[in-house]
Design an enzyme around this catalytic site. Sequence first.
Site, PDB file in Angstrom:
ATOM      1  N   GLY A  88      17.531  13.200 -29.008  1.00 48.49           N
ATOM      2  CA  GLY A  88      18.368  12.237 -28.025  1.00 48.49           C
ATOM      3  C   GLY A  88      18.779  12.975 -26.939  1.00 48.49           C
ATOM      4  O   GLY A  88      20.092  13.377 -27.113  1.00 48.49           O
ATOM      5  N   SER A 143      11.290   9.765 -28.683  1.00 43.50           N
ATOM      6  CA  SER A 143      10.033   9.644 -29.088  1.00 43.50           C
ATOM      7  C   SER A 143      10.152   9.526 -30.696  1.00 43.50           C
ATOM      8  O   SER A 143      10.929  10.322 -31.282  1.00 43.50           O
ATOM      9  CB  SER A 143       9.033  10.996 -28.877  1.00 43.50           C
ATOM     10  OG  SER A 143       9.198  10.957 -27.620  1.00 43.50           O
ATOM     11  N   GLU A 174      10.730  24.132 -26.169  1.00 41.75           N
ATOM     12  CA  GLU A 174       9.831  22.817 -25.876  1.00 41.75           C
ATOM     13  C   GLU A 174       8.730  23.110 -25.000  1.00 41.75           C
ATOM     14  O   GLU A 174       7.526  22.862 -24.657  1.00 41.75           O
ATOM     15  CB  GLU A 174      10.537  21.779 -25.640  1.00 41.75           C
ATOM     16  CG  GLU A 174       9.797  20.316 -25.392  1.00 41.75           C
ATOM     17  CD  GLU A 174      10.593  19.154 -25.242  1.00 41.75           C
ATOM     18  OE1 GLU A 174      11.992  19.398 -25.211  1.00 41.75           O
ATOM     19  OE2 GLU A 174       9.880  18.050 -24.985  1.00 41.75           O
ATOM     20  N   SER A 196      10.275  17.456 -15.845  1.00 45.55           N
ATOM     21  CA  SER A 196       9.117  17.212 -14.950  1.00 45.55           C
ATOM     22  C   SER A 196       8.648  18.514 -14.231  1.00 45.55           C
ATOM     23  O   SER A 196       9.237  19.329 -14.069  1.00 45.55           O
ATOM     24  CB  SER A 196       9.736  15.963 -14.080  1.00 45.55           C
ATOM     25  OG  SER A 196      10.445  16.788 -13.038  1.00 45.55           O
TER      26      SER A 196
HETATM   27  C1  LIG Z   1       6.188  10.309 -23.260  1.00 43.22           C
HETATM   28  C2  LIG Z   1       7.806  10.794 -23.064  1.00 43.22           C
HETATM   29  C3  LIG Z   1       8.267  11.120 -24.436  1.00 43.22           C
HETATM   30  C4  LIG Z   1       9.756  11.483 -24.063  1.00 43.22           C
HETATM   31  N1  LIG Z   1      10.416  11.728 -25.196  1.00 43.22           N
HETATM   32  C5  LIG Z   1      11.496  12.021 -25.012  1.00 43.22           C
HETATM   33  C6  LIG Z   1      12.478  12.192 -26.264  1.00 43.22           C
HETATM   34  O1  LIG Z   1      12.026  12.624 -27.613  1.00 43.22           O
HETATM   35  N2  LIG Z   1      13.641  12.629 -26.171  1.00 43.22           N
HETATM   36  C7  LIG Z   1      14.500  12.632 -24.906  1.00 43.22           C
HETATM   37  O2  LIG Z   1      15.632  12.984 -24.798  1.00 43.22           O
HETATM   38  N3  LIG Z   1      13.629  12.413 -23.663  1.00 43.22           N
HETATM   39  C8  LIG Z   1      12.365  12.186 -23.656  1.00 43.22           C
HETATM   40  N4  LIG Z   1      11.686  11.778 -22.729  1.00 43.22           N
HETATM   41  C9  LIG Z   1      12.506  11.851 -21.365  1.00 43.22           C
HETATM   42  C10 LIG Z   1      12.049  12.855 -20.339  1.00 43.22           C
HETATM   43  O3  LIG Z   1      12.654  14.098 -20.970  1.00 43.22           O
HETATM   44  C11 LIG Z   1      12.533  12.489 -19.004  1.00 43.22           C
HETATM   45  O4  LIG Z   1      11.643  11.277 -18.663  1.00 43.22           O
HETATM   46  C12 LIG Z   1      12.602  13.392 -18.036  1.00 43.22           C
HETATM   47  O5  LIG Z   1      13.341  14.526 -18.136  1.00 43.22           O
HETATM   48  C13 LIG Z   1      12.741  12.918 -16.524  1.00 43.22           C
HETATM   49  O6  LIG Z   1      13.686  12.140 -16.629  1.00 43.22           O
HETATM   50  P1  LIG Z   1      13.693  10.753 -15.948  1.00 43.22           P
HETATM   51  O7  LIG Z   1      12.822   9.833 -16.609  1.00 43.22           O
HETATM   52  O8  LIG Z   1      15.055  10.196 -15.999  1.00 43.22           O
HETATM   53  O9  LIG Z   1      13.353  10.772 -14.507  1.00 43.22           O
HETATM   54  P2  LIG Z   1      14.310  11.153 -13.200  1.00 43.22           P
HETATM   55  O10 LIG Z   1      15.000  12.173 -13.522  1.00 43.22           O
HETATM   56  O11 LIG Z   1      14.951   9.978 -12.625  1.00 43.22           O
HETATM   57  O12 LIG Z   1      13.229  11.771 -12.388  1.00 43.22           O
HETATM   58  C14 LIG Z   1      12.389  10.886 -11.386  1.00 43.22           C
HETATM   59  C15 LIG Z   1      11.550  11.381 -10.501  1.00 43.22           C
HETATM   60  O13 LIG Z   1      12.510  12.283  -9.488  1.00 43.22           O
HETATM   61  C16 LIG Z   1      12.032  13.932  -9.646  1.00 43.22           C
HETATM   62  N5  LIG Z   1      13.247  14.848  -9.607  1.00 43.22           N
HETATM   63  C17 LIG Z   1      14.233  14.339 -10.121  1.00 43.22           C
HETATM   64  N6  LIG Z   1      15.487  15.493  -9.829  1.00 43.22           N
HETATM   65  C18 LIG Z   1      14.863  16.202  -9.092  1.00 43.22           C
HETATM   66  C19 LIG Z   1      14.956  17.543  -8.324  1.00 43.22           C
HETATM   67  N7  LIG Z   1      16.327  17.880  -8.554  1.00 43.22           N
HETATM   68  N8  LIG Z   1      13.991  18.280  -7.399  1.00 43.22           N
HETATM   69  C20 LIG Z   1      12.802  17.435  -7.294  1.00 43.22           C
HETATM   70  N9  LIG Z   1      12.548  16.327  -7.876  1.00 43.22           N
HETATM   71  C21 LIG Z   1      13.308  15.614  -8.790  1.00 43.22           C
HETATM   72  C22 LIG Z   1      11.251  14.149 -11.069  1.00 43.22           C
HETATM   73  O14 LIG Z   1      10.477  15.029 -11.281  1.00 43.22           O
HETATM   74  C23 LIG Z   1      10.597  12.614 -11.249  1.00 43.22           C
HETATM   75  O15 LIG Z   1       9.362  12.615 -10.439  1.00 43.22           O
HETATM   76  C24 LIG Z   1      10.329  11.362 -22.612  1.00 43.22           C
HETATM   77  C25 LIG Z   1       9.691  11.357 -21.717  1.00 43.22           C
HETATM   78  C26 LIG Z   1       8.150  10.800 -21.940  1.00 43.22           C
HETATM   79  C27 LIG Z   1       7.415  10.409 -20.482  1.00 43.22           C
END
Ligand SMILES: Cc1cc2nc3c(=O)[nH]c(=O)nc-3n(C[C@H](O)[C@H](O)[C@H](O)COP(=O)(O)OP(=O)(O)OC[C@H]3O[C@@H](n4cnc5c(N)ncnc54)[C@H](O)[C@@H]3O)c2cc1C
Length: 389
Positions: free
Chosen positions: A130, A164, A247, A369
Site C-alpha cells: 500500500g 495489486s 522491487e 515509471s
Molecule cells: C499494474 C500495476 C500494479 C501496481 N501495483 C501497485 C501496488 O501493488 N502497490 C502500490 O502502492 N502501487 C501500485 N501501482 C502503482 C504504481 O506504483 C504507480 O502507478 C506509479 O508509481 C506511477 O504513479 P501514478 O500512476 O500516480 O502516475 P503519475 O505519478 O501521475 O505519473 C504520470 C506520468 O507522469 C510521469 N512523471 C511523473 N513524475 C515525473 C517526473 N518527476 N519526471 C518525469 N516524468 C514524470 C510518469 O512517468 C507518468 O508517465 C501499480 C501500478 C500498476 C500499473
Amino acid sequence: MQLTDEDAEFRGRVRQWLEQNLTGEFAALRGQGGPGREHEHFEERLAWNRHLAASGWTCLSWPAEYGGRDATIAQQVIFHEEYARAGAPARVGHMGEELLGPTLLAFGTQAQKDRFLPPIAEVRELWCQGYSEPGAGSDLASLTTSARLDGGEWVITGQKVWTSLAREADWCFLLARTEPGSRRSAGLSYLLVPMHQPGITVRPIRQLTGTSEFNEVFFDGARTARDLVVGEAGDGWRVAMATLAIERGVSTLGQQVGYQRELDALITAARRTGAARDPLLRDRLARAWIGLQVMREQVLAMLGSDSAAGAGGASVVKLLWSTWHRDLGELAMDVLGPSSMLAQGPPYDLDDWQRLYLFSRADTIYGGSAEIQRGIIADRALGLPRQSR
Ligand SMILES: Cc1cc2nc3c(=O)[nH]c(=O)nc-3n(C[C@H](O)[C@H](O)[C@H](O)COP(=O)(O)OP(=O)(O)OC[C@H]3O[C@@H](n4cnc5c(N)ncnc54)[C@H](O)[C@@H]3O)c2cc1C
C-alpha cells in the site's frame, strides 16, 4: 557467473523435484498465472505454492531459521531458471516473499521476523503493498494517508490505489503519515496492517486486460498494533525506499527467466505465421534475443556488486526489463498479424499474446515509471543537477 559442481548437483535436484511434483492435479497448472493473468486458477496455484513450501522451495535466499535455504545467488538463479523451464505456474506469494520478507530481514524487529516470516515462507499469509494514492504515485512523498496512535494501536485513515492483489491479501505493508503537519518524506511510518477488519474496504479496478488484479483500498479507522511499525516511527521513507530498490532489482530475476519462454514461443509462432521471413521482424526478434542476454548479464552484475545498485543499477534493471517486455508485446502483435486484433470470444476473451501486449503497457509504470528511473539514473549515475519540482 561461475557454476560449481555443487551448483550442478543443485540444478539436478530442482529439476527432478519439479518433474516429480508438477504432475497429477498440478500438471494442468503449467504456464498459468502471472501479470495480467493472476485470476487463473488462483486457489489451485495457492495449493501448489504451499506444496512448494512444504518441500522448502520458497524464500530460497532467506536464513533457514525463518523457513529459507540460505541459498547462494547462483542457486537462486538456477532455481528460477529450472522453474521457468518446467513451465511451473506463477507464484501467488511474491509480495511477501520478494518485497516484504527482505525488508523485514533488514529492518524488522526480532518479534516481527518471528511473527511474519514463517507464514510468508509457508504461504499461509499473503501480502499487498500500500504505497500509491490517488494524489501520490511517482511523487510518493506527497501521500496523505494518516495513522495516529490511540492507546496501543495505530488508527489509519485514507485511501490507497492500484493495490495489486489486495483482495487476496491477508496483510498490507503500507506507508502512512504518522506525524501530523509533517511534509514530504519526513514523518512517515511503514506499518503492517491486517486486511480482514471492518475499517478496510477493497474495491477492484477493471484493467485493460478485462481482469482486476489491482484495487482501490479505503482505510476508515482501520487498526493495527503499535509495535507493527517497521523501523522507527517517522523513519518509514527509508524503509519504503529499501523495498522499492528490491522491487526494481533482485526480485525481477525470476520474472526474467520466464521472458525467455515467451520469446521462444514467439519465435515458434513467427515460424508458423511466416513472419520469420520478414526482414524487419527477423531484425526485431534478433534484437529481442540480444536484449534478453543484456538484461541477464546486468542483473547478475548487479547482484554481485553493491556499488552498481547504489549508482542506479536497480533503475537500469527496471528500465531494461520493462521496456524489453513492453516491446515484446508489440512485437507479438506484429508477428501474429491482423488476427491479433480480434477477441477470442465474446465479450472480451483474450489469448495469452493479447494479454501480454495489453498488460505489458503497465510494466513501464509500476514499481516506478520509466521516466522516474531515468531521473534516478541522471541523479545518481550521471551526477546531473536534481530536477526542480
Ligand atoms: C499494474 C500495476 C500494479 C501496481 N501495483 C501497485 C501496488 O501493488 N502497490 C502500490 O502502492 N502501487 C501500485 N501501482 C502503482 C504504481 O506504483 C504507480 O502507478 C506509479 O508509481 C506511477 O504513479 P501514478 O500512476 O500516480 O502516475 P503519475 O505519478 O501521475 O505519473 C504520470 C506520468 O507522469 C510521469 N512523471 C511523473 N513524475 C515525473 C517526473 N518527476 N519526471 C518525469 N516524468 C514524470 C510518469 O512517468 C507518468 O508517465 C501499480 C501500478 C500498476 C500499473
